[in-house]
Design a protein around this motif. Structure first.
Motif, mmCIF file in Angstrom:
data_model
loop_
_atom_site.group_PDB
_atom_site.id
_atom_site.type_symbol
_atom_site.label_atom_id
_atom_site.label_comp_id
_atom_site.label_asym_id
_atom_site.label_seq_id
_atom_site.Cartn_x
_atom_site.Cartn_y
_atom_site.Cartn_z
ATOM 1 N N GLU A 40 -25.132 16.250 2.449
ATOM 2 C CA GLU A 40 -24.191 15.371 3.141
ATOM 3 C C GLU A 40 -23.720 15.994 4.448
ATOM 4 N N LYS A 41 -23.438 17.292 4.431
ATOM 5 C CA LYS A 41 -22.993 17.983 5.650
ATOM 6 C C LYS A 41 -24.096 17.959 6.711
ATOM 7 N N SER A 42 -25.325 18.235 6.305
ATOM 8 C CA SER A 42 -26.446 18.224 7.244
ATOM 9 C C SER A 42 -26.674 16.826 7.814
ATOM 10 N N ALA A 43 -26.543 15.797 6.982
ATOM 11 C CA ALA A 43 -26.775 14.425 7.424
ATOM 12 C C ALA A 43 -25.785 14.014 8.506
ATOM 13 N N LYS A 44 -24.564 14.518 8.439
ATOM 14 C CA LYS A 44 -23.548 14.199 9.458
ATOM 15 C C LYS A 44 -23.937 14.751 10.824
ATOM 16 N N GLU A 45 -24.690 15.839 10.843
ATOM 17 C CA GLU A 45 -25.060 16.503 12.095
ATOM 18 C C GLU A 45 -26.378 15.992 12.673
ATOM 19 N N LEU A 46 -27.130 15.196 11.900
ATOM 20 C CA LEU A 46 -28.443 14.720 12.343
ATOM 21 C C LEU A 46 -28.333 13.495 13.232
ATOM 22 N N SER A 47 -29.334 13.344 14.097
ATOM 23 C CA SER A 47 -29.463 12.077 14.803
ATOM 24 C C SER A 47 -29.940 11.053 13.769
ATOM 25 N N PRO A 48 -29.779 9.744 14.028
ATOM 26 C CA PRO A 48 -30.193 8.745 13.032
ATOM 27 C C PRO A 48 -31.647 8.951 12.596
ATOM 28 N N THR A 49 -31.871 8.910 11.301
ATOM 29 C CA THR A 49 -33.202 9.102 10.739
ATOM 30 C C THR A 49 -33.333 8.301 9.452
ATOM 31 N N ILE A 50 -34.529 8.186 8.953
ATOM 32 C CA ILE A 50 -34.788 7.450 7.722
ATOM 33 C C ILE A 50 -34.805 8.420 6.550
ATOM 34 N N PHE A 51 -34.056 8.092 5.506
ATOM 35 C CA PHE A 51 -34.086 8.841 4.257
ATOM 36 C C PHE A 51 -34.810 7.977 3.234
ATOM 37 N N ALA A 52 -35.759 8.560 2.528
ATOM 38 C CA ALA A 52 -36.490 7.845 1.487
ATOM 39 C C ALA A 52 -36.257 8.551 0.157
ATOM 40 N N MET A 53 -35.934 7.754 -0.882
ATOM 41 C CA MET A 53 -35.702 8.330 -2.200
ATOM 42 C C MET A 53 -36.003 7.289 -3.268
ATOM 43 N N GLU A 54 -36.183 7.758 -4.487
ATOM 44 C CA GLU A 54 -36.496 6.845 -5.580
ATOM 45 C C GLU A 54 -35.237 6.081 -5.992
ATOM 46 N N PRO A 55 -35.407 4.841 -6.464
ATOM 47 C CA PRO A 55 -34.241 4.078 -6.912
ATOM 48 C C PRO A 55 -33.720 4.605 -8.252
ATOM 49 N N CYS A 56 -32.435 4.883 -8.298
ATOM 50 C CA CYS A 56 -31.776 5.309 -9.526
ATOM 51 C C CYS A 56 -30.271 5.155 -9.311
ATOM 52 N N THR A 57 -29.479 5.419 -10.323
ATOM 53 C CA THR A 57 -28.036 5.225 -10.178
ATOM 54 C C THR A 57 -27.422 6.191 -9.165
ATOM 55 N N GLU A 58 -27.883 7.408 -9.108
ATOM 56 C CA GLU A 58 -27.362 8.386 -8.147
ATOM 57 C C GLU A 58 -27.679 7.966 -6.714
ATOM 58 N N MET A 59 -28.764 7.233 -6.517
ATOM 59 C CA MET A 59 -29.164 6.813 -5.182
ATOM 60 C C MET A 59 -28.081 5.967 -4.519
ATOM 61 N N ASN A 60 -27.453 5.050 -5.251
ATOM 62 C CA ASN A 60 -26.441 4.180 -4.666
ATOM 63 C C ASN A 60 -25.290 4.981 -4.053
ATOM 64 N N TYR A 61 -24.820 5.981 -4.772
ATOM 65 C CA TYR A 61 -23.760 6.843 -4.270
ATOM 66 C C TYR A 61 -24.214 7.610 -3.023
ATOM 67 N N LEU A 62 -25.398 8.171 -3.100
ATOM 68 C CA LEU A 62 -25.909 8.986 -1.995
ATOM 69 C C LEU A 62 -26.172 8.147 -0.746
ATOM 70 N N VAL A 63 -26.677 6.947 -0.914
ATOM 71 C CA VAL A 63 -26.920 6.065 0.241
ATOM 72 C C VAL A 63 -25.616 5.804 0.986
ATOM 73 N N GLN A 64 -24.548 5.547 0.264
ATOM 74 C CA GLN A 64 -23.254 5.301 0.909
ATOM 75 C C GLN A 64 -22.800 6.526 1.699
ATOM 76 N N LYS A 65 -22.992 7.700 1.133
ATOM 77 C CA LYS A 65 -22.606 8.938 1.829
ATOM 78 C C LYS A 65 -23.465 9.159 3.077
ATOM 79 N N LEU A 66 -24.777 8.937 2.970
ATOM 80 C CA LEU A 66 -25.672 9.202 4.088
ATOM 81 C C LEU A 66 -25.477 8.183 5.202
ATOM 82 N N GLU A 67 -25.186 6.930 4.854
ATOM 83 C CA GLU A 67 -24.946 5.917 5.881
ATOM 84 C C GLU A 67 -23.686 6.189 6.667
ATOM 85 N N ALA A 68 -22.679 6.781 6.006
ATOM 86 C CA ALA A 68 -21.423 7.087 6.680
ATOM 87 C C ALA A 68 -21.639 8.165 7.716
#
Length: 80
Positions: free
Chosen positions: A52-80
């Motif tokens: 999450e800390k690294s994602a805040k410092e990155l320029s916009p990029t695409i993250f790809a991950m498998e669908p699962c319950t943890e993904m929903n939480y992580l997507v919200q964090k990475l989009e922020a």
């Protein structure tokens, strides 16, 4: 185009990435990062707060991950 493969410990925010592939686990993630220069960077273990800390410092990029319950939480964090 030459492709080099690098094993790293963390995401370098100074590089530009085309896509970051993430394999989710309970306490950490594994990641494969493809730079715009064609380098493939592998990270064996990266904990969620560090991702999450690294994602805040990155320029916009695409993250790809498998669908699962943890993904929903992580997507919200990475989009922020």
């Amino acid at each position: 185009m030459s492709v080099s493969r690098i094993l790293a410990k963390t995401i370098d925010p100074d590089l530009k990435y085309e896509v970051i592939g993430i394999d989710l686990a309970k306490n950490c993630v594994s990641a494969v990062l493809l730079t715009t220069d064609g380098e493939v960077i592998g990270i064996d273990r990266l904990d969620y707060p560090e991702l999450e800390k690294s994602a805040k410092e990155l320029s916009p990029t695409i993250f790809a991950m498998e669908p699962c319950t943890e993904m929903n939480y992580l997507v919200q964090k990475l989009e922020a």
